[in-house]
Every structure is written in structure tokens, then in C-alpha cells.
Design a protein around this motif. Sequence first.
Motif, PDB file in Angstrom:
ATOM      1  N   TYR A  66       0.814  -1.217   0.000  1.00  0.00           N
ATOM      2  CA  TYR A  66       0.000   0.000   0.000  1.00  0.00           C
ATOM      3  C   TYR A  66       0.849   1.269   0.000  1.00  0.00           C
ATOM      4  O   TYR A  66       0.350   2.359   0.269  1.00  0.00           O
ATOM      5  N   ILE A  68       2.494   2.932  -2.419  1.00  0.00           N
ATOM      6  CA  ILE A  68       2.536   3.854  -3.556  1.00  0.00           C
ATOM      7  C   ILE A  68       1.134   3.963  -4.155  1.00  0.00           C
ATOM      8  O   ILE A  68       0.412   2.983  -4.219  1.00  0.00           O
ATOM      9  N   ASP A  69       0.767   5.163  -4.548  1.00  0.00           N
ATOM     10  CA  ASP A  69      -0.555   5.349  -5.148  1.00  0.00           C
ATOM     11  C   ASP A  69      -0.429   6.169  -6.434  1.00  0.00           C
ATOM     12  O   ASP A  69       0.633   6.690  -6.765  1.00  0.00           O
ATOM     13  N   GLN A  70      -1.532   6.260  -7.147  1.00  0.00           N
ATOM     14  CA  GLN A  70      -1.546   6.947  -8.434  1.00  0.00           C
ATOM     15  C   GLN A  70      -1.200   8.426  -8.294  1.00  0.00           C
ATOM     16  O   GLN A  70      -0.521   8.988  -9.149  1.00  0.00           O
ATOM     17  N   THR A  71      -1.614   9.054  -7.215  1.00  0.00           N
ATOM     18  CA  THR A  71      -1.320  10.481  -7.010  1.00  0.00           C
ATOM     19  C   THR A  71       0.182  10.706  -6.917  1.00  0.00           C
ATOM     20  O   THR A  71       0.730  11.604  -7.566  1.00  0.00           O
ATOM     21  N   ARG A  72       0.864   9.894  -6.125  1.00  0.00           N
ATOM     22  CA  ARG A  72       2.317  10.033  -5.973  1.00  0.00           C
ATOM     23  C   ARG A  72       3.016   9.746  -7.312  1.00  0.00           C
ATOM     24  O   ARG A  72       3.932  10.459  -7.706  1.00  0.00           O
ATOM     25  N   TRP A 114       4.656   3.743 -13.774  1.00  0.00           N
ATOM     26  CA  TRP A 114       3.648   4.754 -14.138  1.00  0.00           C
ATOM     27  C   TRP A 114       3.267   4.569 -15.589  1.00  0.00           C
ATOM     28  O   TRP A 114       4.088   4.627 -16.495  1.00  0.00           O
TER      29      TRP A 114
END
Length: 116
Positions: A66, A68-72, A114
Motif C-alpha cells: 500500500y 505507492i498510489d496513483q497520485t504520488r 507509471w
Amino acid sequence: MNRQQAERSGRDGETRAALWLRAKGWQILDRRIKTPAGEIDLVAKRGRLIAFVEVKWLKKREELDYAIDQTRLTRVAAATEAVAHRYAQEGEDIRVDVILLAPGAFPRHIANAWQP
């Protein structure tokens, strides 16, 4: 965790990630590049590939899934677009990678993390 401890922990994680990348044949070109769009932790090169790397160091390996997310990733990608011309020559490929680290866990390298 206070801000100074978090900063030290982050730097330690980046150093560990850089050492791991070097062991895998990567050359570290730069660290902690700040742009108006965000920060890039490491820039590494292997062959004709330049990787702009986000490093996450967590206290528990269970948290890595959990981390890393799309925003980062979007911020790292925007920062990459701002500075890629400084590192990549014509004909070289670029990508955004992630390295996840935690005590007792083998480094997890997510290549080309990404996708726009």
C-alpha cells in the motif's frame, strides 16, 4: 515519527535503493531532484535506459503493498517530464520506477510503474 526522523529514514532508504541498483548494474546519475511539480528520489541509468525512481522506505514489510498510489506516481511523472531532457540523450528510453523497502524484506523494484 517527527519530521527529522522521517527525513533521515527517507535518505537511508534512498541510499539502500541506490546501493541495490548499483549491484544490479545501474549507474546512479543523481539524487533528490526537486522540481516545481515534485521530487525525484533517484535517477539511474543502465544501457540506454534512464529510470526516474521513487523510493519508499517503510517500517513494516506488510505495508509495502500500500506504499505507492496513483497520485504520488503522477507527481513523479510530472517531475520527470520537467527534467528528463537533462539526463536522457536522443535515442535513450525513460521510465518511472518504484523501489519499495522495509526491514527484513528483499527490495521490490517495480519497473515502469507509471502508465499514463
